[in-house]
Design an enzyme around this catalytic site. Structure first.
Site, PDB file in Angstrom:
ATOM      1  CD  GLU A 138      61.820 -24.475  55.914  1.00  0.00           C
ATOM      2  OE1 GLU A 138      62.674 -23.561  56.597  1.00  0.00           O
ATOM      3  OE2 GLU A 138      60.681 -24.144  55.684  1.00  0.00           O
TER       4      GLU A 138
ATOM      5  CG  LEU B 272      61.244 -20.296  60.136  1.00  0.00           C
ATOM      6  CD1 LEU B 272      60.028 -19.745  60.357  1.00  0.00           C
ATOM      7  CD2 LEU B 272      62.075 -20.825  61.153  1.00  0.00           C
TER       8      LEU B 272
ATOM      9  CE  LYS C 221      61.912 -21.161  65.395  1.00  0.00           C
ATOM     10  NZ  LYS C 221      62.399 -22.232  64.810  1.00  0.00           N
TER      11      LYS C 221
ATOM     12  CE1 TYR D 155      58.621 -23.556  66.511  1.00  0.00           C
ATOM     13  CE2 TYR D 155      60.852 -23.641  67.623  1.00  0.00           C
ATOM     14  CZ  TYR D 155      59.964 -24.072  66.533  1.00  0.00           C
ATOM     15  OH  TYR D 155      60.409 -24.845  65.306  1.00  0.00           O
TER      16      TYR D 155
HETATM   17  C1  LIG Z   1      61.773 -25.320  59.499  1.00  0.00           C
HETATM   18  C2  LIG Z   1      62.697 -24.540  59.596  1.00  0.00           C
HETATM   19  N1  LIG Z   1      63.586 -23.910  59.047  1.00  0.00           N
HETATM   20  C3  LIG Z   1      64.854 -23.125  59.062  1.00  0.00           C
HETATM   21  C4  LIG Z   1      65.131 -22.904  60.675  1.00  0.00           C
HETATM   22  C5  LIG Z   1      66.347 -22.367  60.608  1.00  0.00           C
HETATM   23  O1  LIG Z   1      66.085 -20.922  61.154  1.00  0.00           O
HETATM   24  P1  LIG Z   1      67.066 -20.192  62.202  1.00  0.00           P
HETATM   25  O2  LIG Z   1      68.046 -20.139  61.349  1.00  0.00           O
HETATM   26  O3  LIG Z   1      66.142 -18.887  62.492  1.00  0.00           O
HETATM   27  O4  LIG Z   1      67.283 -21.212  63.523  1.00  0.00           O
HETATM   28  C6  LIG Z   1      64.423 -23.484  61.489  1.00  0.00           C
HETATM   29  C7  LIG Z   1      64.804 -23.490  62.839  1.00  0.00           C
HETATM   30  O5  LIG Z   1      64.273 -24.144  63.693  1.00  0.00           O
HETATM   31  C8  LIG Z   1      63.242 -24.288  61.132  1.00  0.00           C
HETATM   32  O6  LIG Z   1      62.461 -25.052  62.073  1.00  0.00           O
END
Ligand SMILES: Cc1ncc(COP(=O)(O)O)c(C=O)c1O
Length: 284
Positions: free
Chosen positions: A181, A206, A149, A33
């Site tokens: 994270e 991620l 993701k 997603y």
């Molecule tokens: C586990 C995780 N880390 C980091 C992020 C941040 O990613 P982004 O800046 O692309 O929204 C998300 C966003 O949903 C996430 O689910």
């Protein structure tokens, strides 16, 4: 006015939007997603999100159900039909519908595509950023490909629930003593020595699109970001902490495990980076 979702070629009222029970997303969490923020009709970091969607699909060998242009049109149409100009757009793609069997279907099936949108309130986010949020630490029990993701989010769900139970907004995940994270955001600190630190973009996290843009914004401000792991203990000693995601932009963290960071108030670096990020994405 009912909310409208796009499901496999049709725009349908959300209450009637459904996928087959044999969809592999439902059976195996076999899908990916993306979440993209739209403000004033403008997609923030659109290319980054669509590039990451392609990377996630490629990693799981799922064929893109539509081309990028078509996906953009579908997302815009979902926004138009929901009369939204400030929104979070969710794009979800699974391997499709097949008789239940762990291995990929013998004959390729069309992937399933769902696009939904929900209202986003930037002013509300600004009010939250003015006071900051708290986080708790939780063990990082995820698989070894957190860079994909995937919709397989159970460890993230459990960590977020632990945070909610503790009255916190986010859980910072800890593996081998290091903060990888957040459950749905990237984690950052400004150390005692003034270094801006975030975990490197390995398979363990991620690689946030907001994270990448914030690094670029920092560099444009001649601020150096150090991509290295940091421990929860180092975070507790930090001058500042913050998190980044499409949903939160740059959000100051003012407490970790109930201990105040930066006197319990948002720090100047988080504020500066948030402003720079908004300016950059809004094209101001
Ligand atoms: C586990 C995780 N880390 C980091 C992020 C941040 O990613 P982004 O800046 O692309 O929204 C998300 C966003 O949903 C996430 O689910």
């Amino acid at each position: 006015m009912p909310r409208i979702a796009y499901v496999n070629g049709a725009y349908v009222p959300l209450a009637e939007a459904a996928v087959n029970v044999e969809d592999r997303g439902y059976q195996f969490a076999d899908g990916v997603y993306e979440v993209c923020l739209v403000v004033g009709g403008r997609f923030w970091d659109e290319e980054g999100h669509l590039d990451r969607l392609d990377r996630s699909l490629a990693a799981l060998e799922i064929a893109p159900p539509v081309g990028r242009r078509a996906l953009r049109l579908i997302a815009s149409e979902v926004l138009r039909r929901n009369r939204l100009r400030d929104a979070l757009v969710y794009i979800q793609i699974t391997r499709g519908v097949a008789a239940r069997n762990h291995a990929f279907p013998m004959r390729p099936v069309p992937p399933s595509l769902v696009v939904t949108a929900k209202r986003f309130d930037l002013e509300k986010s600004e009010r939250l950023a003015a006071i900051g949020v708290s986080v708790v630490t939780a063990p990082d029990i995820r698989w070894g490909r957190a860079d994909i993701k995937s919709v397989s989010l159970l460890p993230n769900v459990l960590a977020k629930q632990a945070a909610a139970k503790a009255g916190a907004t986010e859980a910072w995940l800890v593996r081998d003593g290091k903060v990888t994270e957040g459950a749905s955001s990237n984690a950052w600190i400004v150390t005692e020595a003034g270094e801006i630190v975030t975990h490197p973009a390995t398979h363990e996290i991620l690689s946030g699109i907001t994270r990448r843009t914030v690094i670029d914004c920092a560099e444009a401000l001649q601020l150096k970001v150090v991509e290295r792991p940091f421990s929860a203990a180092e975070a507790l000693r930090a001058q500042e902490a913050f998190l980044t995601s499409a949903t939160n932009l740059v959000m100051p963290v003012v407490a970790i495990d109930g201990r105040k960071i930066g006197g319990g108030r948002p720090g100047p670096m988080a504020r500066r980076l948030r402003e720079a990020y908004i300016r950059h994405c809004a094209g101001r």
